[in-house]
Write a protein that holds these residues in place. Sequence first.
Motif, PDB file in Angstrom:
ATOM      1  N   MET A   1       0.787  -1.258  -0.025  1.00 22.64           N
ATOM      2  CA  MET A   1       0.168  -0.126  -0.023  1.00 22.64           C
ATOM      3  C   MET A   1       1.068   1.428  -0.229  1.00 22.64           C
ATOM      4  SD  MET A   1      -3.030   1.105   2.581  1.00 22.64           S
ATOM      5  CE  MET A   1      -3.830  -0.686   2.360  1.00 22.64           C
ATOM      6  N   GLU A   2       0.751   2.151  -0.713  1.00 22.53           N
ATOM      7  CA  GLU A   2       1.457   3.231  -0.966  1.00 22.53           C
ATOM      8  C   GLU A   2       0.869   4.475  -0.301  1.00 22.53           C
ATOM      9  OE1 GLU A   2       4.389   3.675  -2.619  1.00 22.53           O
ATOM     10  OE2 GLU A   2       4.681   1.404  -3.022  1.00 22.53           O
ATOM     11  N   PHE A   3       1.564   5.254   0.380  1.00 19.84           N
ATOM     12  CA  PHE A   3       1.175   6.362   0.835  1.00 19.84           C
ATOM     13  C   PHE A   3       1.850   7.595   0.761  1.00 19.84           C
ATOM     14  CE2 PHE A   3      -0.069   2.979   3.727  1.00 19.84           C
ATOM     15  CZ  PHE A   3      -1.152   3.129   4.121  1.00 19.84           C
ATOM     16  N   GLU A   4       1.440   8.691   0.686  1.00 23.79           N
ATOM     17  CA  GLU A   4       2.070  10.074   0.362  1.00 23.79           C
ATOM     18  C   GLU A   4       2.674  10.661   1.738  1.00 23.79           C
ATOM     19  OE1 GLU A   4       0.903  14.324  -1.369  1.00 23.79           O
ATOM     20  OE2 GLU A   4      -0.060  12.820  -2.189  1.00 23.79           O
ATOM     21  N   ASN A   5       1.653  10.888   2.813  1.00 22.24           N
ATOM     22  CA  ASN A   5       2.144  11.432   3.980  1.00 22.24           C
ATOM     23  C   ASN A   5       2.344  10.530   5.534  1.00 22.24           C
ATOM     24  OD1 ASN A   5       1.607  13.617   2.636  1.00 22.24           O
ATOM     25  ND2 ASN A   5      -0.502  14.011   3.606  1.00 22.24           N
ATOM     26  N   ILE A   6       2.393   9.417   5.039  1.00 20.89           N
ATOM     27  CA  ILE A   6       2.935   8.421   6.181  1.00 20.89           C
ATOM     28  C   ILE A   6       3.639   7.342   5.725  1.00 20.89           C
ATOM     29  CG2 ILE A   6       0.634   8.780   7.518  1.00 20.89           C
ATOM     30  CD1 ILE A   6      -0.171   6.224   6.935  1.00 20.89           C
ATOM     31  N   LEU A   7       4.564   6.721   6.752  1.00 21.31           N
ATOM     32  CA  LEU A   7       5.569   5.700   6.124  1.00 21.31           C
ATOM     33  C   LEU A   7       4.979   4.673   7.385  1.00 21.31           C
ATOM     34  CD1 LEU A   7       8.753   7.721   6.670  1.00 21.31           C
ATOM     35  CD2 LEU A   7       7.422   7.244   4.555  1.00 21.31           C
ATOM     36  N   VAL A   8       4.894   3.380   6.688  1.00 18.05           N
ATOM     37  CA  VAL A   8       4.591   2.109   7.410  1.00 18.05           C
ATOM     38  C   VAL A   8       5.805   1.237   7.231  1.00 18.05           C
ATOM     39  CG1 VAL A   8       2.981   0.236   7.766  1.00 18.05           C
ATOM     40  CG2 VAL A   8       1.995   2.895   7.001  1.00 18.05           C
ATOM     41  N   GLU A   9       6.098   0.780   8.543  1.00 20.48           N
ATOM     42  CA  GLU A   9       7.254  -0.199   8.620  1.00 20.48           C
ATOM     43  C   GLU A   9       7.105  -1.340   9.533  1.00 20.48           C
ATOM     44  OE1 GLU A   9      12.263  -0.344   9.612  1.00 20.48           O
ATOM     45  OE2 GLU A   9      10.827   1.481   9.840  1.00 20.48           O
ATOM     46  N   GLY A  10       7.286  -2.456   9.137  1.00 20.21           N
ATOM     47  CA  GLY A  10       7.250  -3.833  10.117  1.00 20.21           C
ATOM     48  C   GLY A  10       8.431  -4.241  10.672  1.00 20.21           C
ATOM     49  N   LYS A  11       8.440  -4.330  11.993  1.00 17.73           N
ATOM     50  CA  LYS A  11       9.583  -4.947  12.687  1.00 17.73           C
ATOM     51  C   LYS A  11       8.952  -5.934  13.490  1.00 17.73           C
ATOM     52  CE  LYS A  11      13.322  -3.253  15.456  1.00 17.73           C
ATOM     53  NZ  LYS A  11      14.064  -1.873  16.033  1.00 17.73           N
ATOM     54  N   GLY A  12       9.225  -7.456  13.039  1.00 14.13           N
ATOM     55  CA  GLY A  12       8.764  -8.409  13.616  1.00 14.13           C
ATOM     56  C   GLY A  12       7.073  -8.220  13.630  1.00 14.13           C
ATOM     57  N   ARG A  13       6.444  -8.252  15.007  1.00 14.30           N
ATOM     58  CA  ARG A  13       5.104  -8.030  15.077  1.00 14.30           C
ATOM     59  C   ARG A  13       4.904  -6.954  15.306  1.00 14.30           C
ATOM     60  NH1 ARG A  13       2.720 -11.572  19.618  1.00 14.30           N
ATOM     61  NH2 ARG A  13       0.739 -11.146  18.369  1.00 14.30           N
ATOM     62  N   ILE A  14       5.872  -5.780  15.385  1.00 11.47           N
ATOM     63  CA  ILE A  14       5.267  -4.487  15.576  1.00 11.47           C
ATOM     64  C   ILE A  14       5.346  -3.670  14.371  1.00 11.47           C
ATOM     65  CG2 ILE A  14       6.224  -2.255  16.517  1.00 11.47           C
ATOM     66  CD1 ILE A  14       7.465  -3.860  18.721  1.00 11.47           C
ATOM     67  N   ASN A  26       4.174  17.650  10.776  1.00 10.34           N
ATOM     68  CA  ASN A  26       3.070  16.423  10.781  1.00 10.34           C
ATOM     69  C   ASN A  26       1.786  16.829  11.079  1.00 10.34           C
ATOM     70  OD1 ASN A  26       5.647  15.044  10.201  1.00 10.34           O
ATOM     71  ND2 ASN A  26       6.244  14.992  12.497  1.00 10.34           N
ATOM     72  N   ALA A  27       1.336  18.011  10.628  1.00  9.38           N
ATOM     73  CA  ALA A  27      -0.027  18.525  10.909  1.00  9.38           C
ATOM     74  C   ALA A  27      -0.888  17.576  10.054  1.00  9.38           C
ATOM     75  CB  ALA A  27      -0.296  19.851  10.309  1.00  9.38           C
ATOM     76  N   LEU A  28      -2.104  17.224  10.853  1.00  5.33           N
ATOM     77  CA  LEU A  28      -2.910  16.503  10.300  1.00  5.33           C
ATOM     78  C   LEU A  28      -3.987  17.223   9.178  1.00  5.33           C
ATOM     79  CD1 LEU A  28      -4.399  14.571  13.465  1.00  5.33           C
ATOM     80  CD2 LEU A  28      -2.630  13.793  11.747  1.00  5.33           C
ATOM     81  N   ASN A  29      -3.964  16.771   7.756  1.00  7.74           N
ATOM     82  CA  ASN A  29      -4.649  17.406   6.953  1.00  7.74           C
ATOM     83  C   ASN A  29      -5.640  16.195   6.195  1.00  7.74           C
ATOM     84  OD1 ASN A  29      -3.144  15.770   5.272  1.00  7.74           O
ATOM     85  ND2 ASN A  29      -2.480  17.209   3.814  1.00  7.74           N
ATOM     86  N   LYS A  30      -6.587  16.375   5.433  1.00  7.83           N
ATOM     87  CA  LYS A  30      -7.524  15.385   5.142  1.00  7.83           C
ATOM     88  C   LYS A  30      -6.753  14.397   4.527  1.00  7.83           C
ATOM     89  CE  LYS A  30     -11.303  18.576   4.161  1.00  7.83           C
ATOM     90  NZ  LYS A  30     -12.362  19.083   3.253  1.00  7.83           N
ATOM     91  N   LEU A  31      -5.895  14.202   3.816  1.00  8.57           N
ATOM     92  CA  LEU A  31      -5.179  13.123   3.044  1.00  8.57           C
ATOM     93  C   LEU A  31      -4.313  12.377   4.207  1.00  8.57           C
ATOM     94  CD1 LEU A  31      -4.347  11.613   0.898  1.00  8.57           C
ATOM     95  CD2 LEU A  31      -2.489  12.980   0.457  1.00  8.57           C
ATOM     96  N   THR A  32      -3.707  13.100   5.062  1.00  7.33           N
ATOM     97  CA  THR A  32      -2.991  12.204   6.251  1.00  7.33           C
ATOM     98  C   THR A  32      -4.197  11.304   7.258  1.00  7.33           C
ATOM     99  OG1 THR A  32      -1.365  14.003   6.455  1.00  7.33           O
ATOM    100  CG2 THR A  32      -1.484  12.481   8.015  1.00  7.33           C
ATOM    101  N   LEU A  33      -5.225  12.012   7.414  1.00  9.47           N
ATOM    102  CA  LEU A  33      -6.311  11.329   8.084  1.00  9.47           C
ATOM    103  C   LEU A  33      -6.846  10.009   7.561  1.00  9.47           C
ATOM    104  CD1 LEU A  33      -8.190  14.379   9.744  1.00  9.47           C
ATOM    105  CD2 LEU A  33      -7.071  12.708  11.129  1.00  9.47           C
ATOM    106  N   LEU A  34      -7.061  10.215   6.129  1.00 10.29           N
ATOM    107  CA  LEU A  34      -7.403   9.032   5.130  1.00 10.29           C
ATOM    108  C   LEU A  34      -6.422   7.982   5.038  1.00 10.29           C
ATOM    109  CD1 LEU A  34      -9.317   8.005   3.176  1.00 10.29           C
ATOM    110  CD2 LEU A  34      -8.386   9.425   1.489  1.00 10.29           C
ATOM    111  N   GLU A  35      -5.123   8.334   5.062  1.00 13.47           N
ATOM    112  CA  GLU A  35      -3.970   7.412   5.094  1.00 13.47           C
ATOM    113  C   GLU A  35      -3.941   6.613   6.417  1.00 13.47           C
ATOM    114  OE1 GLU A  35      -1.273   9.113   1.359  1.00 13.47           O
ATOM    115  OE2 GLU A  35      -0.375   9.256   3.401  1.00 13.47           O
ATOM    116  N   LEU A  36      -4.002   7.391   7.564  1.00  5.83           N
ATOM    117  CA  LEU A  36      -4.152   6.752   8.826  1.00  5.83           C
ATOM    118  C   LEU A  36      -5.150   5.786   8.868  1.00  5.83           C
ATOM    119  CD1 LEU A  36      -3.382   9.850  11.259  1.00  5.83           C
ATOM    120  CD2 LEU A  36      -1.836   7.861  10.606  1.00  5.83           C
ATOM    121  N   HIS A  37      -6.459   6.397   8.597  1.00  8.91           N
ATOM    122  CA  HIS A  37      -7.505   5.102   8.582  1.00  8.91           C
ATOM    123  C   HIS A  37      -7.228   3.820   7.857  1.00  8.91           C
ATOM    124  CE1 HIS A  37     -11.499   3.440   8.113  1.00  8.91           C
ATOM    125  NE2 HIS A  37     -11.254   3.358   6.897  1.00  8.91           N
TER     126      HIS A  37
END
Length: 260
Positions: A1-14, A26-37
């Motif tokens: 899954m590609e994101f513009e405003n967040i980074l997602v990284e796995g480290k074991g089960r975390i 790191n202000a929350l705009n609409k796109l960031t909230l959508l990507e967090l969801h």
Amino acid sequence: MEFENILVEGKGRIQYITINRESKLNALNKLTLLELHDAFTAAFADDKVGGIIITGAGTKAFVAGADITEFAELDVAGGEALSREGHNQVFDLIANSSKPVIAAINGFALGGGLELAMACHIRIASDNARMGLPEVTLGLIPGYGGTQRLTRLIGRGKALEMIMTADMVTADQALASGLVNHVTTPADLLPKAEELLTRILSRAPLAIAAAIRCVNDAGRDGVNGFDTEIKEFGACFGTEDFKEGVVAFLEKRKANFTGN
């Protein structure tokens, strides 16, 4: 899954979710909230993910609030819709998840940023962090659960003071009031979050999920949290993890929980 405003990284089960708008604190705009969801929904559905640590990019801010530029054209209905969507799509999604979520607060956590941290189950702050709800300086109030979660965490009087003065508190003040669980140096922030989450993930996952539901119901109007506890306690007896936990205890060995 590609994101513009967040980074997602796995480290074991975390799984790490990092809000990556450093130039905007790191202000929350609409796109960031959508990507967090989308990121949290995927993490909660992924059996390989046991828990999540959320933090902000850089050294200045966890999240320095909402993107105020998006508020300028809103009317009453638009403001209510913005708040309700944020609750449903992100903040309540995190708070009501069955997997533990830790906020690693690495700087300013203001407005929606503090509300995001408060939606998480545990908060750890670096000693340079500053936290506050400055919405009344804009003629607003917190709209992403801040009035409710802050009150439950630190009490009515302290919550009203923070909200009505819009003053920031230091990490040590937040620790003393119960707003955060731990304070560390900036260098130790993520290792402390990992150490704590790893310890939690060594416990029975279904029991952890049940505990989250019970604690959440302790603060819900019209819900008897004691009844929730009784039902969840009973339900634990029907799990394979309970049987494994008892056998492991009797055999004096570490339990091998599977989440069943």
